[in-house]
Design a protein around this motif. Sequence first.
Motif, PDB file in Angstrom:
ATOM      1  N   THR A   1       0.832  -1.206   0.000  1.00  0.00           N
ATOM      2  CA  THR A   1       0.000   0.000   0.000  1.00  0.00           C
ATOM      3  C   THR A   1       0.862   1.250   0.000  1.00  0.00           C
ATOM      4  O   THR A   1       0.602   2.210  -0.733  1.00  0.00           O
ATOM      5  CB  THR A   1      -0.928   0.009   1.233  1.00  0.00           C
ATOM      6  OG1 THR A   1      -1.724  -1.174   1.225  1.00  0.00           O
ATOM      7  CG2 THR A   1      -1.828   1.231   1.219  1.00  0.00           C
TER       8      THR A   1
ATOM      9  N   GLN B   1       1.456   4.151  -3.132  1.00  0.00           N
ATOM     10  CA  GLN B   1       1.154   5.566  -2.908  1.00  0.00           C
ATOM     11  C   GLN B   1       2.354   6.474  -3.137  1.00  0.00           C
ATOM     12  O   GLN B   1       2.229   7.694  -3.082  1.00  0.00           O
ATOM     13  CB  GLN B   1       0.631   5.762  -1.478  1.00  0.00           C
ATOM     14  CG  GLN B   1      -0.709   5.082  -1.221  1.00  0.00           C
ATOM     15  CD  GLN B   1      -1.091   5.096   0.242  1.00  0.00           C
ATOM     16  OE1 GLN B   1      -0.277   5.411   1.109  1.00  0.00           O
ATOM     17  NE2 GLN B   1      -2.326   4.742   0.534  1.00  0.00           N
TER      18      GLN B   1
ATOM     19  N   TYR C   1      -8.392  -1.378  -0.808  1.00  0.00           N
ATOM     20  CA  TYR C   1      -7.203  -0.528  -0.817  1.00  0.00           C
ATOM     21  C   TYR C   1      -7.528   0.841  -0.238  1.00  0.00           C
ATOM     22  O   TYR C   1      -6.730   1.444   0.460  1.00  0.00           O
ATOM     23  CB  TYR C   1      -6.662  -0.358  -2.239  1.00  0.00           C
ATOM     24  CG  TYR C   1      -6.133  -1.634  -2.844  1.00  0.00           C
ATOM     25  CD1 TYR C   1      -4.963  -2.211  -2.388  1.00  0.00           C
ATOM     26  CD2 TYR C   1      -6.815  -2.257  -3.887  1.00  0.00           C
ATOM     27  CE1 TYR C   1      -4.471  -3.372  -2.946  1.00  0.00           C
ATOM     28  CE2 TYR C   1      -6.326  -3.428  -4.457  1.00  0.00           C
ATOM     29  CZ  TYR C   1      -5.153  -3.983  -3.985  1.00  0.00           C
ATOM     30  OH  TYR C   1      -4.677  -5.151  -4.535  1.00  0.00           O
TER      31      TYR C   1
ATOM     32  N   TYR D   1      -0.879  -7.806   2.039  1.00  0.00           N
ATOM     33  CA  TYR D   1      -1.904  -6.959   2.634  1.00  0.00           C
ATOM     34  C   TYR D   1      -2.575  -7.767   3.729  1.00  0.00           C
ATOM     35  O   TYR D   1      -2.489  -9.003   3.752  1.00  0.00           O
ATOM     36  CB  TYR D   1      -2.961  -6.526   1.616  1.00  0.00           C
ATOM     37  CG  TYR D   1      -2.425  -5.957   0.325  1.00  0.00           C
ATOM     38  CD1 TYR D   1      -2.043  -4.620   0.234  1.00  0.00           C
ATOM     39  CD2 TYR D   1      -2.307  -6.747  -0.812  1.00  0.00           C
ATOM     40  CE1 TYR D   1      -1.548  -4.100  -0.940  1.00  0.00           C
ATOM     41  CE2 TYR D   1      -1.816  -6.233  -2.002  1.00  0.00           C
ATOM     42  CZ  TYR D   1      -1.432  -4.903  -2.064  1.00  0.00           C
ATOM     43  OH  TYR D   1      -0.944  -4.396  -3.233  1.00  0.00           O
TER      44      TYR D   1
END
Length: 616
Positions: A137, A141, A376, A417
Amino acid sequence: MSDRTKEKDLKKVMPGMMRIGRRFLPYIGKRKLLIAGSFLALLVETGFRLLEPWPLKFVFDHVLVTETNNDSLKVIVGHGIDPMLLLALLALSIVVISVLGSFAAYLSTFGMALASVQILTDIRSDLYSHLQRLSLTFHMQHKSGDLITRVTADIDRIKLTIVKVILPLVTNIVTLVGMLVVMSWMNWELFAIALTIFPLFYFSMMRLIGRIRHVSREHRKFQGILAATTSETIGAIEVVQALSLHNQLEDIFEQQNTITLNHGAKSLKLSAVLQRTVQILIALTIALVLWRGSHLVIQKTLTPGDLLVFITYLKNAFEPIRKLSNQFSEIAKATASGERIIDVLDYEPHVRNLPRAKPAHSFFGAVRFENVTFAYESGKAILQNISFEAQPGQKVAVVGASGGGKSTLISLILRLYDPNSGRILIDGQDLREYTLDSLRQQIGVVLQESILFAASIRENIAYGKLGATDAEIEQAAKIANAHDFIMNLPDGYETVLGERGCTLSGGQRQRIAIARAAIRKAPIVILDEPTTGLDNASEQAVNKALNRLTQGRTTFLISHNLRSVEDADLILYVEGGQILERGTHPELIRFGGRYAALYQLQNAVTQGEERHAIQA
């Protein structure tokens, strides 16, 4: 920028530096003996720097000013002394002071520089290690080029600033304190005149410092964006050339480059203004002291040598401030770089070992999803209430339309995740109860795009099991149908691959990846579109290798080719983040749902292509 905004930026300058100091304090503590020794040498150097002007004082007061020679010399040594002999001794003392001071300065500078390099090397290592452990994640980003800039350029900027700017300033500031003490002892009136100028220094400098820091941080940010654009373009150069995107990407790069240039130029302009302001204030202060000091010499309350020493101290006292004005833009940029590094180091990974996590036992391979939901971004679920079970040794195929959540589902098994709700169990225990390394070491992975490293083939295979023997590496290569083509390479297993394995064909890269998974002998294997993009011959070789790899192991296969999943023990048809159909191939064909319709469509297309190939 408004005055209120300027004041707000000014207040951030020192807190930013203090934040860096607090965050890096543990690293500094590891080098405390080296730093303490260097600081002791710095104090010795300061003592010699304070002595430097005193031989000149005696030359002026007791050699050049003849009417005071006899009385003054008697006070110094108790009896008369030849002025020429005194002059020779004072000249020699200048050399001795300079030599001893230079040696102490060498020890101080080298020790501090070595400590700073060691500290920043530790920080760079921890930053690199931390980046590898941050969840996907975080990496989704952030631009990869920007992260690379933080590991390389930002660390280098801090190192250069410490060695070239901060350490000399520390030396000068310690000397400044010593000089102020001596100046106050020599003459309180001249000392008071000098002190009245310092508030002007403070306000004139602080008025510009916040703006320089703000511009420097923006400059570093756009440098990161520029690096990210460059990295992205070079990484996709084949696509760029194939689609003729040169002009479009050059326009984007030019815009970003211009913005970076403008911020750099603005920083240089502000630094130049600061330098000239400080230079004028220094000249004003020295002029006032010289004017009043000369009156005191005429009045016989101060000797010419005292005035010379005082002005020398005063000029040297302003040296740290002058250098600070010259180099503050570098300090501001280093502060911005330090904050960018701390932002990453302080980022808490979403996926990490829980306090109760323990090393995993040897897995049997039973995997169960219980009402797993994942997103997400908040409110945009990718998977919704996923539940199924795979027994040890079973083959589970995950099929469906692109973007349905297939790869995400498999990523959860690796704990790339964590689910937002629900849980995933291996052998009846929640994944989060295991440490990350012990979990992932028991899962073999072969992806659609085989990522190989710019190292030898032997090393690439051994990455699957660190410390593997040569026999294990060759056995894994044979399982992957890779041994023969490896031996035909000029250097065999010692052949060094290009970046991302670009010197091998797609099928060869995939077989090396299979060997890397095979050497792990993991009870659970994940295959994500492992034959996509391969020609028929390569696909057959890879499929044979995959069959050997997955024999007796719990296997999860993602595939768009439904022919490749016909032998699966369980097929999950995933669409829109949900399992719409499940069962074996015959069961789903009889059910006549979406899987059956897609299978018939693919069969029709394949048969048409085969007829066309025969006719051709």
